[in-house]
Design an enzyme around this catalytic site. Sequence first.
Site, PDB file in Angstrom:
ATOM      1  N   ASP A  27       0.862  -1.185   0.000  1.00 58.89           N
ATOM      2  CA  ASP A  27       0.000   0.000   0.000  1.00 58.89           C
ATOM      3  C   ASP A  27       0.899   1.235   0.000  1.00 58.89           C
ATOM      4  OD1 ASP A  27      -2.073  -1.791   0.238  1.00 58.89           O
ATOM      5  OD2 ASP A  27      -2.736  -1.101   2.212  1.00 58.89           O
ATOM      6  N   ASP A  48      -5.928  -6.639   8.510  1.00 59.20           N
ATOM      7  CA  ASP A  48      -4.671  -6.337   7.832  1.00 59.20           C
ATOM      8  C   ASP A  48      -3.525  -6.455   8.825  1.00 59.20           C
ATOM      9  OD1 ASP A  48      -5.486  -5.857   5.198  1.00 59.20           O
ATOM     10  OD2 ASP A  48      -5.852  -3.737   5.543  1.00 59.20           O
TER      11      ASP A  48
END
Length: 132
Positions: free
Chosen positions: A87, A119
Site C-alpha cells: 500500500d 490487515d
Amino acid sequence: MTATQDVQAHFQSWGTGFDQLCVSFRAMLGTQGEWIAGPPPIPMTTGGDEAVGLLEGFRDSYDLATIDVDVLHLGESDGVVYSERIDHLVDSTGTRFISLPVAGIMRLDESGQIAYWRDYWDMREFLELPTA
C-alpha cells in the site's frame, strides 16, 4: 464477479481519489463489516462509515489523498480472500510518503460484502512519519 475480483476492484478504487476510496469502503463494508486496519492503537471499525472516519483521520493527520496498491498475491478459498500487497500512501501533492507491505484476510458474506477484514503490517515506520 468472484470474491477475488470484488476485492481487486476495491483495491484499485483506492488510487482514483479520496472520495472514491470512501465510496468503496462504504460499499464493501456495508453497515456490519468489521475492519481491523492494523496493529494497536489503530481501532477496529464496524461498517463503512466508521472505516471512512478512520481514513479521514489519516487524511487529516498525514494529508492522505489516495492509496496506490500493488497486489503481489491474491487468493480465495471458501469465501475468504487472502492478499499480499504493498500500500503506497499518497499525499495531496501526488507524493508517495510511505509504502507499507501488508498481508490481509477478508471473509465475504453471501452478498459479496466484507464481513471481517484484518490487515497485518509493521507499524514502526508509520509511527515515525511527521503529521500534517
